[in-house]
Write an enzyme that holds these catalytic residues in place. Structure first.
Site, PDB file in Angstrom:
ATOM      1  N   ARG A 283       0.834  -1.201   0.000  1.00 30.48           N
ATOM      2  CA  ARG A 283       0.000   0.000   0.000  1.00 30.48           C
ATOM      3  C   ARG A 283       0.868   1.250   0.000  1.00 30.48           C
ATOM      4  O   ARG A 283       0.645   2.175  -0.768  1.00 30.48           O
ATOM      5  CB  ARG A 283      -0.926  -0.014   1.217  1.00 30.48           C
ATOM      6  CG  ARG A 283      -1.781   1.233   1.369  1.00 30.48           C
ATOM      7  CD  ARG A 283      -1.198   2.063   2.516  1.00 30.48           C
ATOM      8  NE  ARG A 283      -1.954   3.294   2.680  1.00 30.48           N
ATOM      9  CZ  ARG A 283      -1.377   4.454   2.925  1.00 30.48           C
ATOM     10  NH1 ARG A 283      -0.079   4.571   3.010  1.00 30.48           N
ATOM     11  NH2 ARG A 283      -2.113   5.524   3.090  1.00 30.48           N
TER      12      ARG A 283
ATOM     13  N   HIS B  60       2.886   6.110  -2.433  1.00 35.50           N
ATOM     14  CA  HIS B  60       3.979   7.075  -2.472  1.00 35.50           C
ATOM     15  C   HIS B  60       4.765   7.090  -3.773  1.00 35.50           C
ATOM     16  O   HIS B  60       5.569   7.994  -3.978  1.00 35.50           O
ATOM     17  CB  HIS B  60       4.910   6.857  -1.279  1.00 35.50           C
ATOM     18  CG  HIS B  60       4.210   7.084   0.021  1.00 35.50           C
ATOM     19  ND1 HIS B  60       3.711   8.315   0.394  1.00 35.50           N
ATOM     20  CD2 HIS B  60       3.877   6.235   1.020  1.00 35.50           C
ATOM     21  CE1 HIS B  60       3.117   8.210   1.572  1.00 35.50           C
ATOM     22  NE2 HIS B  60       3.204   6.959   1.969  1.00 35.50           N
TER      23      HIS B  60
END
Length: 119
Positions: free
Chosen positions: A77, A82
């Site tokens: 995740r 990011h």
């Protein structure tokens, strides 16, 4: 006001996201997948949901089910969130086809195990 969620809700989120990914990738090749922007977006988002839900599962549950890749789900995740523009779709496809089927079975078993207990 937001309703307080129980840890079972997060486990259900993981299971439901896996089922959605299965539906999004059913009967499609990798080449067709990478060309379908909506499908890619939906699968990546569902993987993010899996990771976010995994982060919210209590430590006690994680310790009781150490074979479940809790940290890997959360890390996936984080990588997706990011570095969205650097997402490797080969890795996404491998995750979908190799990692999610056994994870679905594990989460299903946990939900069954916890079905008759109180939170």
């Amino acid at each position: 006001m937001k309703e307080k969620r129980e840890f079972r809700d997060y486990l259900s989120d993981i299971f439901d996201a896996i089922e959605k990914i299965e539906n999004f990738t059913q009967d499609i090749s990798f080449d067709a997948f990478v060309e379908d922007e909506m499908r890619v977006f939906a699968v990546v988002r569902a993987l993010e949901i899996i990771g976010e839900a995994a982060k919210n599962v209590p430590l006690e549950i994680k310790e009781n089910y150490p074979s479940v890749p809790w940290k890997e789900m959360a890390r996936t995740r984080d990588k997706l969130i990011h570095s969205y523009f650097g997402v490797d779709l080969n890795v996404v496809w491998k995750t979908v086809n190799k990692n999610l089927p056994p994870l679905k079975d594990q989460i299903s078993e946990i939900l069954k195990d916890l079905g008759n207990t109180s939170s």
